[in-house]
Design a protein around this motif. Structure first.
Motif, PDB file in Angstrom:
ATOM      1  N   ARG A  31       1.840   3.667   4.924  1.00  0.00           N
ATOM      2  CA  ARG A  31       1.455   2.940   5.929  1.00  0.00           C
ATOM      3  C   ARG A  31       0.104   3.009   6.612  1.00  0.00           C
ATOM      4  O   ARG A  31      -0.051   4.278   6.919  1.00  0.00           O
ATOM      5  CB  ARG A  31       2.691   2.987   7.002  1.00  0.00           C
ATOM      6  CG  ARG A  31       2.588   2.081   8.250  1.00  0.00           C
ATOM      7  CD  ARG A  31       2.866   0.434   8.106  1.00  0.00           C
ATOM      8  NE  ARG A  31       2.634  -0.278   9.470  1.00  0.00           N
ATOM      9  CZ  ARG A  31       2.605  -1.490   9.290  1.00  0.00           C
ATOM     10  NH1 ARG A  31       2.835  -2.086   8.353  1.00  0.00           N
ATOM     11  NH2 ARG A  31       2.398  -2.056  10.589  1.00  0.00           N
ATOM     12  N   LEU A  32      -0.610   2.053   6.712  1.00  0.00           N
ATOM     13  CA  LEU A  32      -2.030   2.096   7.179  1.00  0.00           C
ATOM     14  C   LEU A  32      -1.912   2.332   8.794  1.00  0.00           C
ATOM     15  O   LEU A  32      -1.142   1.622   9.404  1.00  0.00           O
ATOM     16  CB  LEU A  32      -2.748   1.130   7.001  1.00  0.00           C
ATOM     17  CG  LEU A  32      -3.179   0.692   5.541  1.00  0.00           C
ATOM     18  CD1 LEU A  32      -3.977  -0.504   5.483  1.00  0.00           C
ATOM     19  CD2 LEU A  32      -4.111   1.833   5.330  1.00  0.00           C
ATOM     20  N   PHE A  68       3.981   0.354   1.537  1.00  0.00           N
ATOM     21  CA  PHE A  68       3.294   0.012   0.055  1.00  0.00           C
ATOM     22  C   PHE A  68       3.347   1.181  -0.686  1.00  0.00           C
ATOM     23  O   PHE A  68       3.413   2.570  -0.021  1.00  0.00           O
ATOM     24  CB  PHE A  68       1.882  -0.756   0.136  1.00  0.00           C
ATOM     25  CG  PHE A  68       0.973  -0.015   1.252  1.00  0.00           C
ATOM     26  CD1 PHE A  68       0.871  -0.313   2.348  1.00  0.00           C
ATOM     27  CD2 PHE A  68       0.270   0.736   0.799  1.00  0.00           C
ATOM     28  CE1 PHE A  68       0.010   0.332   3.140  1.00  0.00           C
ATOM     29  CE2 PHE A  68      -0.687   1.674   1.420  1.00  0.00           C
ATOM     30  CZ  PHE A  68      -0.792   1.254   2.680  1.00  0.00           C
ATOM     31  N   SER A  70       0.649   1.547  -3.102  1.00  0.00           N
ATOM     32  CA  SER A  70      -0.655   1.780  -3.701  1.00  0.00           C
ATOM     33  C   SER A  70      -1.383   1.445  -2.356  1.00  0.00           C
ATOM     34  O   SER A  70      -1.142   0.567  -1.837  1.00  0.00           O
ATOM     35  CB  SER A  70      -0.984   0.747  -4.647  1.00  0.00           C
ATOM     36  OG  SER A  70      -2.431   0.570  -4.922  1.00  0.00           O
ATOM     37  N   ALA A  72      -4.441   0.315  -2.375  1.00  0.00           N
ATOM     38  CA  ALA A  72      -5.673  -0.964  -2.476  1.00  0.00           C
ATOM     39  C   ALA A  72      -5.676  -1.814  -1.532  1.00  0.00           C
ATOM     40  O   ALA A  72      -6.765  -2.396  -1.160  1.00  0.00           O
ATOM     41  CB  ALA A  72      -5.384  -1.379  -3.924  1.00  0.00           C
ATOM     42  N   ILE A  73      -4.461  -2.149  -0.881  1.00  0.00           N
ATOM     43  CA  ILE A  73      -4.593  -3.047   0.095  1.00  0.00           C
ATOM     44  C   ILE A  73      -5.369  -2.444   1.455  1.00  0.00           C
ATOM     45  O   ILE A  73      -5.892  -3.600   2.126  1.00  0.00           O
ATOM     46  CB  ILE A  73      -3.177  -3.110   0.749  1.00  0.00           C
ATOM     47  CG1 ILE A  73      -2.824  -4.276   1.168  1.00  0.00           C
ATOM     48  CG2 ILE A  73      -2.711  -2.292   1.629  1.00  0.00           C
ATOM     49  CD1 ILE A  73      -1.545  -4.823   1.250  1.00  0.00           C
ATOM     50  N   LYS A  75      -8.555  -2.156   1.100  1.00  0.00           N
ATOM     51  CA  LYS A  75      -9.581  -2.520   0.883  1.00  0.00           C
ATOM     52  C   LYS A  75      -9.887  -4.069   1.534  1.00  0.00           C
ATOM     53  O   LYS A  75     -10.766  -4.599   1.581  1.00  0.00           O
ATOM     54  CB  LYS A  75      -9.966  -2.830  -0.431  1.00  0.00           C
ATOM     55  CG  LYS A  75      -9.870  -1.532  -1.296  1.00  0.00           C
ATOM     56  CD  LYS A  75      -9.980  -1.635  -2.726  1.00  0.00           C
ATOM     57  CE  LYS A  75      -9.915  -0.288  -3.520  1.00  0.00           C
ATOM     58  NZ  LYS A  75     -10.789   0.596  -3.614  1.00  0.00           N
ATOM     59  N   LEU A  76      -8.781  -4.555   2.009  1.00  0.00           N
ATOM     60  CA  LEU A  76      -8.905  -5.917   2.601  1.00  0.00           C
ATOM     61  C   LEU A  76      -9.410  -6.013   4.029  1.00  0.00           C
ATOM     62  O   LEU A  76      -9.164  -4.952   4.978  1.00  0.00           O
ATOM     63  CB  LEU A  76      -7.658  -6.504   2.631  1.00  0.00           C
ATOM     64  CG  LEU A  76      -7.005  -6.895   1.257  1.00  0.00           C
ATOM     65  CD1 LEU A  76      -5.641  -7.533   1.181  1.00  0.00           C
ATOM     66  CD2 LEU A  76      -7.979  -7.603   0.279  1.00  0.00           C
ATOM     67  N   PRO A  77     -10.277  -7.060   4.568  1.00  0.00           N
ATOM     68  CA  PRO A  77     -11.156  -6.958   5.517  1.00  0.00           C
ATOM     69  C   PRO A  77     -10.351  -6.405   6.722  1.00  0.00           C
ATOM     70  O   PRO A  77     -10.640  -5.563   7.678  1.00  0.00           O
ATOM     71  CB  PRO A  77     -11.674  -8.501   5.805  1.00  0.00           C
ATOM     72  CG  PRO A  77     -11.756  -8.650   4.166  1.00  0.00           C
ATOM     73  CD  PRO A  77     -10.911  -8.027   3.518  1.00  0.00           C
ATOM     74  N   LEU A  78      -9.116  -7.349   7.195  1.00  0.00           N
ATOM     75  CA  LEU A  78      -8.358  -7.253   8.280  1.00  0.00           C
ATOM     76  C   LEU A  78      -7.897  -5.785   8.481  1.00  0.00           C
ATOM     77  O   LEU A  78      -7.217  -5.369   9.681  1.00  0.00           O
ATOM     78  CB  LEU A  78      -7.538  -8.168   8.651  1.00  0.00           C
ATOM     79  CG  LEU A  78      -7.015  -8.464   9.887  1.00  0.00           C
ATOM     80  CD1 LEU A  78      -7.968  -8.832  10.929  1.00  0.00           C
ATOM     81  CD2 LEU A  78      -5.974  -9.617   9.908  1.00  0.00           C
ATOM     82  N   VAL A  79      -7.353  -4.945   7.210  1.00  0.00           N
ATOM     83  CA  VAL A  79      -6.625  -3.772   7.599  1.00  0.00           C
ATOM     84  C   VAL A  79      -7.613  -2.765   7.430  1.00  0.00           C
ATOM     85  O   VAL A  79      -7.213  -1.570   7.652  1.00  0.00           O
ATOM     86  CB  VAL A  79      -5.581  -3.923   6.547  1.00  0.00           C
ATOM     87  CG1 VAL A  79      -4.434  -4.866   7.066  1.00  0.00           C
ATOM     88  CG2 VAL A  79      -6.045  -3.887   4.964  1.00  0.00           C
ATOM     89  N   LYS A  80      -8.938  -2.866   6.748  1.00  0.00           N
ATOM     90  CA  LYS A  80      -9.788  -1.748   6.105  1.00  0.00           C
ATOM     91  C   LYS A  80     -10.142  -0.899   7.525  1.00  0.00           C
ATOM     92  O   LYS A  80     -10.775   0.257   7.255  1.00  0.00           O
ATOM     93  CB  LYS A  80     -10.480  -2.175   5.251  1.00  0.00           C
ATOM     94  CG  LYS A  80     -11.803  -3.026   5.886  1.00  0.00           C
ATOM     95  CD  LYS A  80     -12.981  -3.280   4.720  1.00  0.00           C
ATOM     96  CE  LYS A  80     -13.998  -4.075   5.309  1.00  0.00           C
ATOM     97  NZ  LYS A  80     -15.152  -4.452   4.125  1.00  0.00           N
ATOM     98  N   ARG A  82      -8.276   0.468   9.520  1.00  0.00           N
ATOM     99  CA  ARG A  82      -7.324   1.514   9.703  1.00  0.00           C
ATOM    100  C   ARG A  82      -7.591   2.310   8.820  1.00  0.00           C
ATOM    101  O   ARG A  82      -7.404   2.397   7.587  1.00  0.00           O
ATOM    102  CB  ARG A  82      -5.736   0.980   9.733  1.00  0.00           C
ATOM    103  CG  ARG A  82      -5.448  -0.238  10.470  1.00  0.00           C
ATOM    104  CD  ARG A  82      -4.318  -0.952  10.514  1.00  0.00           C
ATOM    105  NE  ARG A  82      -4.137  -2.212  10.818  1.00  0.00           N
ATOM    106  CZ  ARG A  82      -3.049  -2.860  10.525  1.00  0.00           C
ATOM    107  NH1 ARG A  82      -1.878  -2.571   9.861  1.00  0.00           N
ATOM    108  NH2 ARG A  82      -3.184  -4.151  10.928  1.00  0.00           N
ATOM    109  N   ASN A 128     -13.604   3.306  -0.305  1.00  0.00           N
ATOM    110  CA  ASN A 128     -13.551   2.712  -1.796  1.00  0.00           C
ATOM    111  C   ASN A 128     -12.308   3.202  -2.549  1.00  0.00           C
ATOM    112  O   ASN A 128     -12.515   3.338  -3.714  1.00  0.00           O
ATOM    113  CB  ASN A 128     -15.024   2.633  -2.526  1.00  0.00           C
ATOM    114  CG  ASN A 128     -15.621   1.350  -1.909  1.00  0.00           C
ATOM    115  OD1 ASN A 128     -15.225   0.481  -1.723  1.00  0.00           O
ATOM    116  ND2 ASN A 128     -17.127   1.847  -1.851  1.00  0.00           N
TER     117      ASN A 128
END
Lengths: 129, 328
Positions: A31-32, A68, A70, A72-73, A75-80, A82, A128
């Protein structure tokens, strides 16, 4: 409210969790979170955070806590923004889950489950990674 | 496409019918603001099949257009989008990081966006890896050819897509004796970018099967092509022989260099026979092929002859009783 059986942690509507949500098995999920020390807010759904105001029925995912397998999620703008990833131990006492692709789970936690106590460790997300 | 507490990545179609991928960038009252990238179909399909990452769609895709829109949790079907302002596009935080691919999605694709079909060909008799390779190679050539012809004939194809396909068709130097194998490799590579063919399952034990997956529309054409071939074998053999003989007599088979037909009548004869073969096989895109080779009758005829040979090789497996492609 507390969902269908009144045993869920959040004040979610009666149609959640959806039919088809399943009991969990022992696993470690991610979890982020915002900081290296997690707070209960890190595990609140959009509904609990007051972000969702819909007059009719809405997708139960908005009342869930996404976890989750992985990262990878992130990397998405709204969560990155965190920058920390919490590893959490879940099992059949955690709640119910809707299983998605790539180990993603929409999670509806039981009242008795404490996500903070279930954290194994928190690591800083690598750029990254 | 991706859900994490809320929709983080969604797929749209713009008014122009082009795909747009939208990433959540901020919260608004009772909803989320998205940054969307409208991209050509070909680029979107490259993403769909894992050849480019999400960052590419937003940052580097040729002909991309960036928009913003707000979407409430009540999920309206039609959204008002506007060109993304510089204050949004100039900030790195509004773009996905490198390395996020279609394989990282949390949601399944909507089936009707990319109708993929699995086709199972029953097999019998003895099959070894070489047989399978030969059969699958011919199937792949036919599949690629039909996929390319469909794209050439597609009114919605962009000029850039047409140009890319035309380049693939003309890549071998036909006048210099360009290899047909090279031609089919080139068009297969092009077809795999957007309409992949793949082996889904194989069971060699007799009776067994070979199951392939690809675009439904192309498989239907293959089935129709094979049926027509079987029903019209003699006619096609005759026309093939007429074209082949004429090209041979005119010394235009193989490397024909700058040589032309010795007369307009012979050129017309070969063209008419080639078009007639297309009609018998049910190949509807022959005009598009002819235009793509700049109306060069020699090259056009050679392409049609090579396509015929591949169908014949493929169908021979059915004649041998070793595979069932159609029930004809």
């Amino acid at each position: 409210m507390g969902g269908k059986d009144g045993k869920f942690a959040e004040d979610i509507p009666a149609h959640c969790p959806p039919d088809g949500a399943l009991a969990l098995t022992k696993a470690t999920v991610l979890r982020l979170v915002e900081a290296e020390v997690a707070t209960p807010k890190d595990f609140l759904s959009h509904v609990a955070l007051g972000l969702v105001n819909v007059s009719g029925e809405y997708d139960c995912g908005y009342a869930s806590c996404s976890v989750f397998a992985s990262s990878a999620i992130a990397k998405l703008p709204l969560v990155k923004g965190r920058n920390y990833i919490a590893e959490i131990e879940i099992d059949d006492k955690t709640g119910l889950g809707r299983f998605k692709k790539n180990g993603h789970i929409d999670l509806w936690m039981y009242k008795a489950f404490d996500p903070i106590a279930a954290i194994k460790k928190i690591t800083r997300r690598q750029d990254n990674a | 496409m991706v859900f994490y507490d809320a929709p983080q990545l969604i797929l749209l179609r713009t008014e122009q019918g082009l795909p747009a991928v939208a990433a959540a960038i901020d919260y608004i009252p009772n909803g989320i603001r998205y940054l969307a990238t409208e991209i050509p179909e070909k680029t979107f399909k490259a993403y769909r099949f894992g050849r480019v990452d999400l960052n590419f769609l937003f940052r580097f895709s040729h002909e991309r257009r960036l928009y913003v829109f707000d979407r409430t949790y009540e999920e309206e079907a039609v959204l008002k989008i506007k060109k993304a302002p510089e204050k949004i596009t100039s900030q790195d935080k509004n773009y996905p990081d490198r390395g996020f691919f279609e394989a990282d999605h949390t949601e399944d694709w909507v089936n009707d966006l990319f109708p993929e079909e699995r086709v199972r060909y029953p097999i019998n008799g003895k099959w070894d890896a070489q047989d399978f390779s030969k059969m699958y190679g011919k199937l792949g050539d036919i599949y690629a050819f039909l996929a390319i012809v469909n794209d050439l004939s597609d009114r919605n194809a962009s000029p850039e897509e047409i140009k890319a396909i035309t380049s693939a068709i003309n890549a071998p130097t036909w006048g210099g004796g360009g290899s047909y194998v090279g031609f089919y490799l080139d068009i297969a590579a092009k077809a795999q970018e957007v309409r992949p063919l793949r082996v889904a399952a194989v069971q060699y034990n007799s009776p067994g099967f070979i199951e392939v997956a690809g675009q439904e529309a192309v498989f239907k054409e293959i089935s129709e092509t094979v049926s027509r071939f079987i029903r019209n074998q003699e006619d096609l053999r005759t026309k093939y022989g007429q074209i082949h003989k004429t090209l041979k007599l005119e010394k235009l088979l193989g490397a024909h260099g700058d040589r032309k037909f010795s007369s307009l009548d012979l050129e017309r004869y070969v063209y008419d026979r080639s078009v007639a073969m297309c009609e018998v096989i049910g190949l509807t895109g022959q005009d598009a092929i002819f235009r793509s080779v700049e109306r060069d009758v020699i090259v056009f005829a050679k392409i049609i002859l090579s396509y015929y040979r591949r169908i014949k090789s493929f169908v021979e497996f059915q004649f041998e009783g070793r595979i069932t492609i159609t029930r004809d």
